[in-house]
Design an enzyme around this catalytic site. Structure first.
Site: not given
Ligand SMILES: [Zn+2]
Length: 901
Positions: A314, A318, A349-350, A353
């Site tokens: 996936g 970080n 998506h990342e 975050h």
């Molecule tokens: Zn996620």
């Protein structure tokens, strides 16, 4: 983190029938099962409804000692697979204490001191994943410094700090070191307060071969050479939770760009970095959009994206150094449109975050959904806006339907669920957390309107930046920004209760033809009845005909709404945004059917989804659903056709072995063939990716349903492909090769296997192996099993094996089950963190008809600890629902075939 890949074929829910739900993602981490079996410390109760408060946050570690600043130095030994480390932590003590407790796993601490004074004892308990330091004298409130040296394991599975072998393009073996911490694996690399509420600054120093490039959360502060080795120190990070620490070192190279004041780099194994050009351009765009949307500039000096070969399947957010499985970041001439879309969507998506998750972190794992749903929703919206032709929100409908299918079981759980330990934290990465959460946020956004919703998000981020939050903090900010107090109650109805409602719509036509509808709700279940009388405040979007939809909140049974005229179509879930089902009265259903082909796409999709689910639940006849399918006409909406293809695919599966099978498949082919024929086989100039996808979906189905013309054309194309690998576009390979394999004789099977074995590009190789698993012939299926288990699968693709066996289960369930059980350890090894969740929930869904449910359950139970009972119940309810559906559907299908003949 990106969603854990679902291993289940789409068969019965809604994705394309044969797309092998090769799904997703971020599987990783700890072999937690046995460890957690002995956990005894209870977490504090979940704090649903309360804003974040450090002292009250759930967790296992005492709050009277908290880290403020870490200084960590590690030297991995690649041969011995160990790590030599030293650590110094500035602590804040709020209540005098004689002991200090923190997390560690498989580590040995030495020379432990507080403020320079040796501790009197240190006990590390790997069962508890804790170290307890007993001080020579109690520490008074105030700041102190804890220091020690330690040894740890350099892992070979993707958790903590791990070694990742890979094959270079020249065939030589390479090795790199990377990390993967979420949820609870930072403790494998260094002893720490490994819970998300304990934010602290980190200054990381790593010593690795001098020829290696090194990447961490922060830019390099300094580097020293010592012969063959180099020691790199990275700048001190802002306060952050331990699960976001990152380090990657290896023979890497980067390409770079700049967005605003942020340096962006994309790292890959040397020689492949240029395959990241598209991803890097996406990242620039996404970062700029988010700076604007969040009204809060990306707070770190740089953002790296690292393509890790193999390893975890996936991506991990970080802070400042996002790691991706390389297939999610790198594109080449063998990549498909779907690969290209994934590169955008996963980055969206990342990168989301970096704000929600990293800048503001959930207080505890019970609010994991707050991170994941938020990132999923933001990413879907960003992907839609930047790539309108992809119709991304319509694509998301398939995922929403999968979540609704899980959530329509009695054994489901609320979005927000208590998490007591490491095992439960790992098990929270499911479709309720990701897809239901994403859908609920979208529904709330639609309810408040996008501007007020965005203002609430901005307020929330400003209020909680560099700290933690609970769902209550988000609801409060949305209420303040919108001036609407009811948003808190609406949100809690959907996040704190399991399941979702079925809204019934009963039309009343006065003499004038004006329509008034009476609305009511009950919980929707595929099987059984709920004991409780759950109620939701339901944000409806009502549309009559093609008019603009308007919002209404359904608050009580018997609520009446004016809804145009009785002969006009009606949707109370316009654009399919709501996470609920709708059952219309017969007259409204008929009006909807008459106008079906001309409805707005989303309304049509919602009608199909609901009619299918209601048929499965026995709430409405299967023929109502099939009447909608037949009313599609020449409409090109790919999601609607995909829904139909999946439903027909599920029915075809159920009919296998029954006398009505041939008659049904003939009917199913007749339903989709006119559209498939109008689209032909080859891409036309100016065509959108959505139409191309539609063509592939229908071609896959016709192949699976033994359409002679489709199989003949697929074989013709395959013979060209054998000689010239460019004869079938990468996008079309799955559908064409799948059809070829299904009808393959031994010689054809061998040709395809030889191609799969010799392929250098990993993405292409995966497609070929997955196609091989669609083989129809039983004796060739035995050879497919051998292919799936063979060492021909390269080390970085070890996770593929489980997907292959799951794919094979579609046509050869008993054989696939035997292969799975005989090799379960090998197949599950690449998923150390998610093995319990996969075993308890995915495996029963894949093998629902391979053997008797009691035997299946016994096998699953024997592999899992008692704590997994709730998950096993979910998996076994899925089996029971599926078997009952087959029993009810087969006679209904036979009746339909007889009726339309
Ligand atoms: Zn996620």
């Amino acid at each position: 983190m990106n969603r854990r890949r679902n291993i289940i074929g789409g068969a019965h829910s809604n994705p394309p029938a044969r797309a092998p739900a090769l799904a997703g993602s971020c599987m990783n981490a700890a072999a937690i099962v046995r460890l957690t079996a002995v956990l005894t410390l209870a977490a504090l109760p979940a704090t649903a409804g309360a804003p974040f408060n450090f002292e009250q946050a759930p967790g296992r570690l005492p709050k009277n000692v908290a880290p403020l600043a870490y200084r960590i130095s590690v030297t991995p030994d690649l041969e011995a697979r160990t790590i030599a480390g030293s650590e110094s932590v500035t602590l804040r003590v709020t209540a005098a204490t004689a002991i200090i407790v923190f997390n560690s796993l498989n580590e040995k601490l030495s020379d432990v001191r507080l403020d320079g004074t040796p501790a009197s004892a240190v006990v590390s308990d790997d069962g508890q994943q804790l170290s307890t330091v007993t001080l020579a004298q109690p520490a008074a409130p105030g700041e102190h410094t804890l220091s020690f040296t330690y040894t740890a394991r350099l892992e070979t599975q993707p958790h903590g700090m791990f070694l990742q072998p890979y094959l270079r393009s020249d065939g030589a073996r390479g090795t790199l070191v990377s990390t993967k911490m979420e949820s609870t694996d930072a403790r494998r690399m260094f002893p720490c307060w490994d819970e998300p509420a304990f934010r602290a600054t980190f200054e990381l120093t790593v010593t690795v071969p001098a020829a290696w490039a090194t990447v961490s959360n922060m830019p390099v502060a300094g580097r020293e050479l010592h012969g063959q080795l180099a020691t790199t120190t990275f700048q001190r990070s802002p306060p952050m939770p331990s699960y976001l620490i990152e380090f990657t070192g290896g023979d890497l190279a980067a390409i770079s760009a700049q967005t605003g004041g942020t340096a962006l780099s994309l790292w890959a194994v040397r020689g492949r970095e240029h395959e990241g050009q598209v991803a890097l351009a996406d990242a620039q765009l996404i970062l700029a959009d988010y700076n604007e949307y969040f009204g809060y500039s990306y707070p770190l000096p740089k953002l790296d994206s690292i393509a890790v070969p193999g390893g975890f399947s996936g991506a991990m957010e970080n802070w400042g150094a996002i790691t991706y499985n390389d297939k999610l970041l790198l594109l080449n001439s063998d990549s498909t449109v779907a690969d290209r879309q994934t590169v955008f969507a996963v980055q969206a998506h990342e990168i989301a975050h970096q704000w929600n998750g990293d800048l503001v972190t959930m207080g505890w794992w019970d609010d994991l959904w707050l991170n994941e749903s938020f990132a999923s929703w933001r990413a879907a919206d960003e992907t839609e806006q930047r790539n309108p032709s992809w119709k991304w929100w319509q694509r998301q409908d398939g995922a929403k339907e999968r979540a609704m299918r899980s959530d329509a079981r009695l054994s489901t759980h609320p979005i927000q669920q208590p998490v007591a330990d490491e095992l439960q934290a790992a098990n929270a990465f499911d479709e309720i957390t990701y897809q239901k959460g994403q859908a609920v946020l979208r529904m709330l956004e639609s309810y408040l309107g996008p501007d007020l919703f965005r203002d609430g998000i901005r307020r929330y981020l400003r209020a909680r930046a560099f700290s933690n939050a609970t769902a209550a903090d988000l609801w409060l900010a949305l209420a303040q920004a919108s001036g609407r107090d009811d948003v808190v109650q609406v949100a809690r109805d959907w996040t704190e209760q399991p399941g979702f409602p079925l809204v019934s719509v009963a039309a009343d036509c006065g003499g004038s033809g004006a329509r008034t509808v009476t609305l009511a709700q009950q919980r929707f279940l595929l099987q059984g009845a709920a004991q409780d009388a759950a109620r939701w405040r339901i944000p409806l979007r009502i549309r009559v005909g093609r008019a603009t939809a308007h919002a209404e909140l359904l608050t009580h049974d018997g609520q009446k709404e004016a809804a145009g005229r009785c002969d006009e179509p009606l949707s109370v879930n316009a654009d399919a945004i709501g996470f609920f089902r709708v059952k219309y009265d017969a007259a409204t259903l008929a009006a909807n059917n008459r106008a079906f082909a001309t409805l707005p796409d989303g309304d049509r999709i919602a009608l199909l989804d609901d009619a299918w689910a209601l048929a499965l639940a026995g709430e409405q006849s299967l023929s109502s659903y099939l009447a909608f399918a037949a009313a599609m006409g020449s409409n090109h909406n790919s999601r609607a056709w995909e829904q139909i293809a999946a439903a027909l695919g599920a029915l075809e599966r159920d009919e296998r072995g029954s006398p009505g099978h041939a008659a049904f498949t003939a009917r199913a082919r007749a339903l989709v063939k006119p559209m498939a024929d109008s689209l032909g086989w080859d891409v036309r100039p100016g065509e959108t990716s959505d139409v191309q996808r539609l063509r592939r979906t229908l071609r896959s189905d016709l192949g699976a349903w033994d359409d002679p013309q489709t199989l003949a054309e697929a074989r013709r194309r395959f013979s060209r492909f054998v000689a010239d690998r460019s004869a079938i576009r990468p996008d079309d390979q799955e559908s064409v090769l799948g059809a070829v394999a299904q009808a393959a004789d031994a010689a054809t099977f061998e040709k395809l296997q030889t191609i799969a074995r010799g392929e250098k590009d990993e993405a292409a190789q995966r497609r070929y192996y997955l196609a091989l698993m669609q083989v129809g012939d039983a004796s060739l299926a035995e050879r497919a099993v051998q292919a799936a288990l063979s060492p021909d699968i390269p080390p970085q693709a070890a996770d593929l094996r489980l997907h292959l066996i799951a794919q094979l289960a579609d046509r050869h369930p008993t054989l696939a089950w035997r292969a799975f059980t005989a090799n379960a350890d090998l197949l599950l090894a690449p998923y150390p963190k998610y093995a319990p969740l996969i075993t308890s929930q995915d495996i029963p869904e894949v093998f629902w008809d391979a053997l008797e449910p009691q035997q299946l359950e016994a096998w699953v139970r024997a592999r899992l600890p008692a704590e997994m009972s709730a998950n096993i119940a979910r998996g076994m309810e899925a089996v029971a629902v599926r078997r009952a559906e087959r029993q009810a559907l087969v006679p209904a299908v036979d009746a339909w075939v007889a009726q339309v003949r």
